[in-house]
Design a protein around this motif. Sequence first.
Motif, short mmCIF file in Angstrom:
data_model
loop_
_atom_site.label_atom_id
_atom_site.label_comp_id
_atom_site.label_asym_id
_atom_site.label_seq_id
_atom_site.Cartn_x
_atom_site.Cartn_y
_atom_site.Cartn_z
N GLU A 1 0.84 -1.20 0.00
CA GLU A 1 0.00 0.00 0.00
C GLU A 1 0.87 1.24 0.00
O GLU A 1 1.77 1.38 0.82
N LEU B 1 -4.34 -2.13 -0.86
CA LEU B 1 -4.59 -2.91 0.36
C LEU B 1 -6.08 -3.14 0.54
O LEU B 1 -6.52 -4.27 0.80
N THR B 2 -6.89 -2.10 0.38
CA THR B 2 -8.34 -2.24 0.52
C THR B 2 -8.92 -3.08 -0.60
O THR B 2 -9.77 -3.95 -0.37
N THR C 1 -9.48 -6.61 8.80
CA THR C 1 -8.23 -5.86 8.93
C THR C 1 -7.18 -6.58 8.09
O THR C 1 -7.47 -7.63 7.49
N ARG D 1 -12.32 2.63 2.77
CA ARG D 1 -10.93 2.20 2.77
C ARG D 1 -10.50 1.81 4.17
O ARG D 1 -10.96 2.38 5.16
N ASP E 1 -7.45 2.11 5.37
CA ASP E 1 -6.33 2.89 5.89
C ASP E 1 -6.65 4.36 6.10
O ASP E 1 -5.77 5.17 6.39
N THR E 2 -7.92 4.72 5.99
CA THR E 2 -8.29 6.14 6.07
C THR E 2 -8.16 6.69 7.48
O THR E 2 -7.62 7.78 7.69
N GLY F 1 -6.32 5.93 10.07
CA GLY F 1 -4.96 6.19 10.53
C GLY F 1 -4.34 7.42 9.90
O GLY F 1 -3.54 8.11 10.52
N LYS F 2 -4.74 7.72 8.67
CA LYS F 2 -4.21 8.91 8.01
C LYS F 2 -4.87 10.18 8.55
O LYS F 2 -4.25 11.24 8.59
N GLN G 1 -1.17 6.60 11.49
CA GLN G 1 -0.49 5.86 10.42
C GLN G 1 1.02 6.03 10.53
O GLN G 1 1.52 7.16 10.60
N TYR H 1 4.64 5.55 8.85
CA TYR H 1 5.40 5.34 7.62
C TYR H 1 6.82 4.93 8.00
O TYR H 1 7.23 5.04 9.16
N ASN I 1 4.02 0.96 5.22
CA ASN I 1 3.39 1.72 4.14
C ASN I 1 4.29 2.83 3.63
O ASN I 1 5.04 3.45 4.39
#
Length: 724
Positions: free
Chosen positions: A64, A70-71, A89, A199, A201-202, A204-205, A210, A212, A389
């Motif tokens: 991702e 990923l989604t 997850t 999604r 991962d939204t 965490g952003k 999130q 990195y 990621n």
Amino acid sequence: MTIQTKLSRRSFLVASAAGGLSLGFTLPFAGQAAAQAAGQLPEVNAWVVIRPDDTVVIRIGRQEMGQGTLTGLAQIVAEELDCDWDKVTTEYPTPGENVARERVWGDFGTAGSRGIRASQQYMREGGAAARMMLVQAAANRWDVDATKCTVANSVITGPDGQTISFGEVAEDAGKLDPPSEVALKDPSEWKLIGQPVKRLDTVGKVDGSQVYSIDHVMEGMLNAAIRRAPVLGAKVASFDAEAVSAMPGVKHVLQVGDDAIAVVADTWWRAKTALEAVPVEWTDGEGTGFDMPRIYAMLEDGLTAEEAFVGNQQGDAKAAIEGAAQVVEATYHVPYQHHATMEPMNATAIWTPERCEVWTATQNAEAALAAASTAADLPIEACDIHRINLGGGFGRRATMQDFVTQAVLIAKQIPGTPIKMIWSREEDMLHGTLHPITMCKMTGGLDAEGNLAGLHMRISGQSILAGVRPEGLREGMDPIMFQGLNHDGDEGRLGYTIPNLLVDHAMRNPPVMPGFWRGVCNNQNAFYLESFIDELAHAAGRDPLEFRRALMADHPKHLAVLNAVADGIGWDTPAPEGMYRGLCQHMGYGSYVAAAAEVSVDDNGRFKIHRIVAATDCGTAVNPQQIAAQIEGSFSFGLSASIYGEITITDGKVNEENFDTYPVVTMHEMPAVESIVMPSGGFWGGVGEPTIFAATPAVVNAIFAATGKRIRNLPLSNNGMSHV
């Protein structure tokens, strides 16, 4: 076919750098028994772990990096699994685990818009197999026929109405033999695939949780800043470590390989500050003395060279052009361009004589594993890569794993201590692998009725494969140079029927490291061809849309996306006052794309892109909302390149070292983007790159409509124009 765990490092390195080991595997649950025997977390199969609370953990082999892979892959598995999406997850297996389990998760490379399309088949099988095993476990518990049971939303229902959740039977299911045959759902039965689900991962952003690769921390970790020789091929001649050894926080001053030095300190900023103060001398390299005039001369020579590699040939283009009623010629140019990922290259490594582990953001974890093994001087089995990621990839983190090599070489000199190495923005800009520079001479012949009788497309410029993967050349030819210009293949086909056609490439390779840049050669090829098709239409006195349609009768999918954007922009109706329109179409990475743009240009050459309508037929749309987001993002990327993107070279060194000299499109500059997602079914195309191809030609064709001036050299900012 299976793979023995004892791989030679060299064979692994060569294969993984080529984009993934070419090894076959049959069903997506191979290696399960080995995992259970090793005492790993109980699983239904390699793809699916279900916890007692019904949480479904889907393991993802791809990476991702903001594109939504990923989604999308989780959606595919969840579809066949028939689980509750709200309880899904994901997690990343490591490439070391993949090797140990006979590469059960397949290829870990994420590039070429293949994240979903190249793994959807075996991931769907993985989800379907897990569902069958869960149902069989429930049937065994009830002593009923498994074919009489149904599944929905993570609940299995028996023939007498009894129910049980996935979490209650997951452990039993994992002990069963996997099914020998797996039947996949018909697309008409899909409930998740094709839906704009949220999604994964939204959150965490949005809330900042999130992590990195650049955020990774470990107890006892030290930080490293690195500086490599600025010219390709140059080496370290000498440096004075003592000059900075007493500076605050400095722990080590090291040579890294033969072409770099690094400072290791308690904080990265202290390491960077000290590094800038280290006196260092470099040798000359093969790039020394090369500058843009010299590079341009090489390209111009290729435009008229007698010898060239032929990528596509139909009929006799040169004879048709010679006998044409009207001949049109134009020469185009695309410069070097940088990936400019928001997160610069970085990696954290810890080395001991027995083991080496790396935490990093990579588009090719298997290539990273091979690079770590080589740098650590340890066998593949003694190394591993922990994937995090990416804060941007765009191809830079796909083939070249130089940042992994450097981190390991530093850590190897400080055994047992975690070392996080981060490139500064300047280091990242100086040592990017660049989108290759090319020129293209287009020559077309029109007959007396204004029809295209012959076309010669001569590309002159740098080969990516010659620089990074020479074993991929075919008798010296780089097939990637002809992306989107051939008549066959599922990756990209020419959307026009031209009776006499010649597309060839004069390879000219300056000593500048090329690299795979998002969209790769489709970008310049679409710019060259679609701009020139527009030129030919105007030379023939015909409408650019009608001129294209006349060449596209045998290319219905190309034509469909072109018609969609023409309708969307209102091609047959007057444009708003002061605005002008341009359009284009192309095919790449298995998808058909088209775009139409509306622009305005004032008397001072200031232009504004007001609106873009973009259409994509990727065959199967897993998550239309994500596809629309990718279309919008790819226009941001493509417009940044077409308006501003240019890397220049002086005496073998990159001049642009930060975003002040290599700008990108800002929010206020972005036009409204209207996405048309129109999957026609029956195939799986890519999404992350294709609409980049359409950004430039749609805009430059609209600028011509507005001004009568042809833009043949990028970026637009070099043509006396400014963007507002």
